[in-house]
Motif scaffolding. Structure first.
Motif, PDB file in Angstrom:
ATOM      1  N   ASP A  24      -0.190  -7.080   6.375  1.00 54.48           N
ATOM      2  CA  ASP A  24       1.071  -6.433   6.003  1.00 54.48           C
ATOM      3  C   ASP A  24       0.889  -4.982   5.580  1.00 54.48           C
ATOM      4  O   ASP A  24       1.766  -4.169   5.752  1.00 54.48           O
ATOM      5  N   LYS A  25      -0.237  -4.641   4.986  1.00 52.43           N
ATOM      6  CA  LYS A  25      -0.489  -3.300   4.467  1.00 52.43           C
ATOM      7  C   LYS A  25      -1.804  -2.769   5.038  1.00 52.43           C
ATOM      8  O   LYS A  25      -2.764  -3.508   5.183  1.00 52.43           O
ATOM      9  N   PRO A  26      -1.859  -1.468   5.338  1.00 48.67           N
ATOM     10  CA  PRO A  26      -3.095  -0.917   5.896  1.00 48.67           C
ATOM     11  C   PRO A  26      -4.244  -0.845   4.899  1.00 48.67           C
ATOM     12  O   PRO A  26      -5.395  -0.841   5.286  1.00 48.67           O
ATOM     13  N   PHE A  27      -3.936  -0.796   3.586  1.00 45.41           N
ATOM     14  CA  PHE A  27      -4.980  -0.726   2.571  1.00 45.41           C
ATOM     15  C   PHE A  27      -4.886  -1.964   1.687  1.00 45.41           C
ATOM     16  O   PHE A  27      -3.824  -2.256   1.142  1.00 45.41           O
ATOM     17  N   GLN A  28      -5.976  -2.682   1.550  1.00 44.20           N
ATOM     18  CA  GLN A  28      -5.986  -3.902   0.754  1.00 44.20           C
ATOM     19  C   GLN A  28      -6.290  -3.554  -0.700  1.00 44.20           C
ATOM     20  O   GLN A  28      -7.432  -3.363  -1.080  1.00 44.20           O
ATOM     21  N   ILE A  29      -5.242  -3.423  -1.498  1.00 47.36           N
ATOM     22  CA  ILE A  29      -5.374  -3.095  -2.912  1.00 47.36           C
ATOM     23  C   ILE A  29      -4.781  -4.251  -3.708  1.00 47.36           C
ATOM     24  O   ILE A  29      -3.604  -4.579  -3.551  1.00 47.36           O
ATOM     25  N   ASP A  30      -5.595  -4.860  -4.530  1.00 40.77           N
ATOM     26  CA  ASP A  30      -5.159  -5.986  -5.344  1.00 40.77           C
ATOM     27  C   ASP A  30      -4.198  -5.501  -6.434  1.00 40.77           C
ATOM     28  O   ASP A  30      -4.460  -4.498  -7.096  1.00 40.77           O
ATOM     29  N   LYS A  31      -3.110  -6.208  -6.620  1.00 38.67           N
ATOM     30  CA  LYS A  31      -2.144  -5.839  -7.661  1.00 38.67           C
ATOM     31  C   LYS A  31      -2.774  -5.864  -9.044  1.00 38.67           C
ATOM     32  O   LYS A  31      -2.392  -5.090  -9.924  1.00 38.67           O
ATOM     33  N   LEU A  32      -3.753  -6.734  -9.231  1.00 39.85           N
ATOM     34  CA  LEU A  32      -4.436  -6.823 -10.517  1.00 39.85           C
ATOM     35  C   LEU A  32      -5.176  -5.520 -10.842  1.00 39.85           C
ATOM     36  O   LEU A  32      -5.226  -5.104 -11.998  1.00 39.85           O
ATOM     37  N   VAL A  34      -4.192  -2.488 -10.042  1.00 39.71           N
ATOM     38  CA  VAL A  34      -3.176  -1.539 -10.508  1.00 39.71           C
ATOM     39  C   VAL A  34      -2.774  -1.888 -11.943  1.00 39.71           C
ATOM     40  O   VAL A  34      -2.627  -1.001 -12.787  1.00 39.71           O
ATOM     41  N   TRP A  35      -2.624  -3.174 -12.232  1.00 39.42           N
ATOM     42  CA  TRP A  35      -2.275  -3.606 -13.590  1.00 39.42           C
ATOM     43  C   TRP A  35      -3.370  -3.210 -14.578  1.00 39.42           C
ATOM     44  O   TRP A  35      -3.090  -2.681 -15.653  1.00 39.42           O
ATOM     45  N   ASN A  65       7.793  -0.462 -11.877  1.00 38.95           N
ATOM     46  CA  ASN A  65       7.045   0.779 -11.671  1.00 38.95           C
ATOM     47  C   ASN A  65       5.684   0.523 -11.056  1.00 38.95           C
ATOM     48  O   ASN A  65       5.252   1.229 -10.141  1.00 38.95           O
ATOM     49  N   LEU A  66       4.988  -0.506 -11.548  1.00 38.63           N
ATOM     50  CA  LEU A  66       3.662  -0.814 -11.012  1.00 38.63           C
ATOM     51  C   LEU A  66       3.761  -1.346  -9.581  1.00 38.63           C
ATOM     52  O   LEU A  66       2.888  -1.074  -8.757  1.00 38.63           O
ATOM     53  N   PHE A  67       4.826  -2.101  -9.279  1.00 38.12           N
ATOM     54  CA  PHE A  67       5.015  -2.558  -7.901  1.00 38.12           C
ATOM     55  C   PHE A  67       5.183  -1.368  -6.964  1.00 38.12           C
ATOM     56  O   PHE A  67       4.600  -1.321  -5.888  1.00 38.12           O
ATOM     57  N   LYS A  68       5.994  -0.379  -7.387  1.00 42.23           N
ATOM     58  CA  LYS A  68       6.192   0.816  -6.555  1.00 42.23           C
ATOM     59  C   LYS A  68       4.868   1.533  -6.310  1.00 42.23           C
ATOM     60  O   LYS A  68       4.599   1.969  -5.189  1.00 42.23           O
ATOM     61  N   ILE A  69       4.063   1.655  -7.360  1.00 39.45           N
ATOM     62  CA  ILE A  69       2.760   2.317  -7.211  1.00 39.45           C
ATOM     63  C   ILE A  69       1.895   1.526  -6.248  1.00 39.45           C
ATOM     64  O   ILE A  69       1.299   2.082  -5.318  1.00 39.45           O
ATOM     65  N   TRP A  70       1.796   0.197  -6.461  1.00 41.02           N
ATOM     66  CA  TRP A  70       0.975  -0.635  -5.584  1.00 41.02           C
ATOM     67  C   TRP A  70       1.458  -0.542  -4.136  1.00 41.02           C
ATOM     68  O   TRP A  70       0.655  -0.384  -3.210  1.00 41.02           O
ATOM     69  N   ASN A  71       2.761  -0.618  -3.942  1.00 40.69           N
ATOM     70  CA  ASN A  71       3.332  -0.591  -2.602  1.00 40.69           C
ATOM     71  C   ASN A  71       2.985   0.719  -1.891  1.00 40.69           C
ATOM     72  O   ASN A  71       2.591   0.724  -0.726  1.00 40.69           O
ATOM     73  N   ARG A  72       3.128   1.832  -2.603  1.00 42.21           N
ATOM     74  CA  ARG A  72       2.820   3.139  -1.997  1.00 42.21           C
ATOM     75  C   ARG A  72       1.332   3.293  -1.736  1.00 42.21           C
ATOM     76  O   ARG A  72       0.936   3.830  -0.701  1.00 42.21           O
ATOM     77  N   LEU A  73       0.500   2.842  -2.684  1.00 39.75           N
ATOM     78  CA  LEU A  73      -0.951   2.933  -2.479  1.00 39.75           C
ATOM     79  C   LEU A  73      -1.394   2.102  -1.281  1.00 39.75           C
ATOM     80  O   LEU A  73      -2.139   2.574  -0.424  1.00 39.75           O
ATOM     81  N   SER A  74      -0.936   0.858  -1.224  1.00 41.85           N
ATOM     82  CA  SER A  74      -1.405  -0.039  -0.164  1.00 41.85           C
ATOM     83  C   SER A  74      -0.810   0.291   1.198  1.00 41.85           C
ATOM     84  O   SER A  74      -1.380  -0.068   2.223  1.00 41.85           O
ATOM     85  N   SER A  75       0.316   0.998   1.221  1.00 37.65           N
ATOM     86  CA  SER A  75       0.904   1.377   2.512  1.00 37.65           C
ATOM     87  C   SER A  75       0.421   2.748   2.976  1.00 37.65           C
ATOM     88  O   SER A  75       0.706   3.166   4.091  1.00 37.65           O
ATOM     89  N   GLY A  76      -0.282   3.463   2.098  1.00 37.49           N
ATOM     90  CA  GLY A  76      -0.785   4.787   2.469  1.00 37.49           C
ATOM     91  C   GLY A  76       0.240   5.890   2.295  1.00 37.49           C
ATOM     92  O   GLY A  76       0.021   7.013   2.739  1.00 37.49           O
ATOM     93  N   SER A  77       1.356   5.591   1.619  1.00 36.33           N
ATOM     94  CA  SER A  77       2.396   6.609   1.460  1.00 36.33           C
ATOM     95  C   SER A  77       2.406   7.231   0.069  1.00 36.33           C
ATOM     96  O   SER A  77       3.334   7.953  -0.271  1.00 36.33           O
ATOM     97  N   PRO A 106       2.370   7.453 -13.351  1.00 35.97           N
ATOM     98  CA  PRO A 106       1.930   6.786 -12.125  1.00 35.97           C
ATOM     99  C   PRO A 106       0.601   7.336 -11.613  1.00 35.97           C
ATOM    100  O   PRO A 106      -0.241   6.589 -11.166  1.00 35.97           O
ATOM    101  N   ALA A 107       0.410   8.640 -11.718  1.00 34.98           N
ATOM    102  CA  ALA A 107      -0.849   9.220 -11.264  1.00 34.98           C
ATOM    103  C   ALA A 107      -1.982   8.767 -12.171  1.00 34.98           C
ATOM    104  O   ALA A 107      -3.091   8.516 -11.703  1.00 34.98           O
TER     105      ALA A 107
END
Length: 115
Positions: A24-32, A34-35, A65-77, A106-107
């Motif tokens: 589903d996502k180009p980058f495999q980043i675990d939500k944990l 980011v948490w 907020n953390l979901f948005k960060i994870w989503n952007r990181l894992s999608s490359g956006s 977020p940064a």
């Protein structure tokens, strides 16, 4: 914290659900990750950045907020926001100041997750 995908089967009143697909996502980043990064930033009592959002304000909707960060990181956006320039005196009481860059919340979480 499971994340599910719903889709229609084409039959009224019927749908199917599945867990997330690895592709589903180009980058495999675990939500944990980011948490945990957010927890490190919170423990360091990071200051508000250029967006002036405090840790308390960020935490009011931490899950979103953390979901948005994870989503952007894992999608490359994800593109980090600008940093806030803060002048601090030079060590040893010498003349002048040096510039310290303070990232936004977020940064901060993104940087901590890559550390």
């Amino acid at each position: 914290m499971p994340w599910f995908v719903w889709w229609s089967t084409g039959v009224a009143g019927r749908s199917q659900v599945s867990g997330p697909k690895l592709s589903d996502k180009p980058f495999q980043i675990d939500k944990l990750v980011v948490w945990e990064a957010f927890q490190r930033v919170k423990a360091n009592k990071g200051a508000a950045g250029v967006d002036e959002q405090s840790n308390e304000e960020f935490e009011r909707d931490a899950k979103g907020n953390l979901f948005k960060i994870w989503n952007r990181l894992s999608s490359g956006s994800y593109f980090p926001p600008p940093v806030k320039a803060v002048e601090i005196p030079k060590h040893g009481g010498g003349a002048g100041v040096r510039i310290l860059g303070v990232p936004t919340e977020p940064a901060n979480s993104e940087v901590a997750s890559s550390a």
